[in-house]
Write a protein that holds these residues in place. Sequence first.
Motif, PDB file in Angstrom:
ATOM      1  N   UNK A 181       9.869  62.243  25.488  1.00  0.00           N
ATOM      2  CA  UNK A 181      10.488  62.101  26.804  1.00  0.00           C
ATOM      3  C   UNK A 181      11.388  63.301  27.073  1.00  0.00           C
ATOM      4  N   UNK A 182      11.695  63.544  28.345  1.00  0.00           N
ATOM      5  CA  UNK A 182      12.493  64.708  28.731  1.00  0.00           C
ATOM      6  C   UNK A 182      13.569  64.281  29.724  1.00  0.00           C
ATOM      7  N   UNK A 183      14.778  64.750  29.492  1.00  0.00           N
ATOM      8  CA  UNK A 183      15.849  64.598  30.468  1.00  0.00           C
ATOM      9  C   UNK A 183      16.141  65.974  31.036  1.00  0.00           C
ATOM     10  N   UNK A 184      15.527  66.267  32.192  1.00  0.00           N
ATOM     11  CA  UNK A 184      15.799  67.517  32.910  1.00  0.00           C
ATOM     12  C   UNK A 184      17.150  67.367  33.596  1.00  0.00           C
ATOM     13  N   UNK A 185      18.108  68.225  33.250  1.00  0.00           N
ATOM     14  CA  UNK A 185      19.464  67.965  33.715  1.00  0.00           C
ATOM     15  C   UNK A 185      20.138  69.217  34.247  1.00  0.00           C
ATOM     16  N   UNK A 186      21.013  69.022  35.219  1.00  0.00           N
ATOM     17  CA  UNK A 186      21.936  70.045  35.684  1.00  0.00           C
ATOM     18  C   UNK A 186      23.302  69.733  35.095  1.00  0.00           C
ATOM     19  N   UNK A 187      23.777  70.602  34.195  1.00  0.00           N
ATOM     20  CA  UNK A 187      25.102  70.422  33.634  1.00  0.00           C
ATOM     21  C   UNK A 187      26.183  70.856  34.604  1.00  0.00           C
ATOM     22  N   UNK A 188      27.441  70.765  34.215  1.00  0.00           N
ATOM     23  CA  UNK A 188      28.522  71.241  35.082  1.00  0.00           C
ATOM     24  C   UNK A 188      28.306  72.704  35.462  1.00  0.00           C
ATOM     25  N   UNK A 189      28.420  72.996  36.756  1.00  0.00           N
ATOM     26  CA  UNK A 189      28.221  74.352  37.238  1.00  0.00           C
ATOM     27  C   UNK A 189      26.797  74.679  37.608  1.00  0.00           C
ATOM     28  N   UNK A 190      25.880  73.733  37.433  1.00  0.00           N
ATOM     29  CA  UNK A 190      24.471  73.982  37.687  1.00  0.00           C
ATOM     30  C   UNK A 190      23.922  73.037  38.756  1.00  0.00           C
ATOM     31  N   UNK A 191      22.994  73.539  39.562  1.00  0.00           N
ATOM     32  CA  UNK A 191      22.151  72.733  40.424  1.00  0.00           C
ATOM     33  C   UNK A 191      22.842  71.620  41.187  1.00  0.00           C
ATOM     34  N   UNK A 192      22.209  70.442  41.151  1.00  0.00           N
ATOM     35  CA  UNK A 192      22.716  69.298  41.908  1.00  0.00           C
ATOM     36  C   UNK A 192      24.107  68.896  41.458  1.00  0.00           C
TER      37      UNK A 192
END
Length: 373
Positions: A181-192
Amino acid sequence: MAESDPRSTEGDPWAAEVAAHKRAMPMQRLIGNGLDYADVVELYALADSGVPWADAGARLGDEIAASADESLAQGHRITARSNYLRASACYRTGQVPLPDSDPRKKPMYHKLIEFYGAAGKLSDPPVEHVEIPYRGGNLCGWLLRPAADEPPPVVILMGGFDGWREEYHVGATYLLARGVAVFLVDGPGQGESRILQGLHLDSEVPAAFSAMIDHLCADDRLADRVGIWGNSMGGFLAALVASTDSRIAACAVNGGTVRPAEILDHFKRFVTKVQALLGIDDPDEATAVMNTFVLTDETLSTLTCPLHVMHGTPDQIFLIENARALFDGAASQDKTFSEFPDGDHCIYNHSHDKHTRLGDWFADRLGAEGEHR
């Protein structure tokens, strides 16, 4: 298909800007991360003809999304899904040069999320949009799960300064095919997490990723084996998290470094990206803060999980000696260094090889029950 203006554009102020965008987003990067060849050609042609880059991305995205809607209405779900992904990729690519203050930025971001989510609803199992409360906002990501009888292990996958989660959807498909499985994520300062939630990178960033791990470990549909894969500046973050949270069972660093501020040594104007990442208006202050993000020997001495570092020899964004320093300093007993003699930054020019190597490596280290064996 759009055609470039046959007249010379050397004297036009936007011509140099378009050339810079192409250098930052070359064809191999865009194709390797979700755009169709024809979409890249048309995006470039529109930009060369004088259409602003963001507007060109939005125009293409809307055209492809309309085609996806039509396919879905006809019951062609597979075609619709692939075209929603293309539409999302066009919007994602289009918004990259826009500062957060540009009035087009947030609407484009909503669109890329909308189209990626539309594709996710047509997946099996469906892709889920996840929001994890953190510091008055939410850390936002997509959970992709393979069709599996048993709870699969999961890999946290993220980008860097301006290449964010959806850009790594292609890499995620290689993990899914191997039972991970994959958790595609935007961390702090990124993307959404930044554009729509107002979260920025600071020294407490390991706590943000620990909150993600808490969330994933609490999901009964997932196994408690968690890996992390970071690209570019995200490679630094992946190594930092693996050094500070013992629940990380495997760590991959692609195109990473021990000191992300090294990019400012080579490309001074990149400071605007750093300012946005940190939420700091003053460029000198942003530079000073970015220079505090360093993987020291002490930090790397606590990185003990299996480690795979991948880097291109000629990479000028993050120099290979700084990737080697990360690899050499880590205390991991199970370490792999994949060097590509002609590899560009993040190995965009060897996309399939990159993804198969890391896909197999994670599946082996996390004990995935997939057909890859």
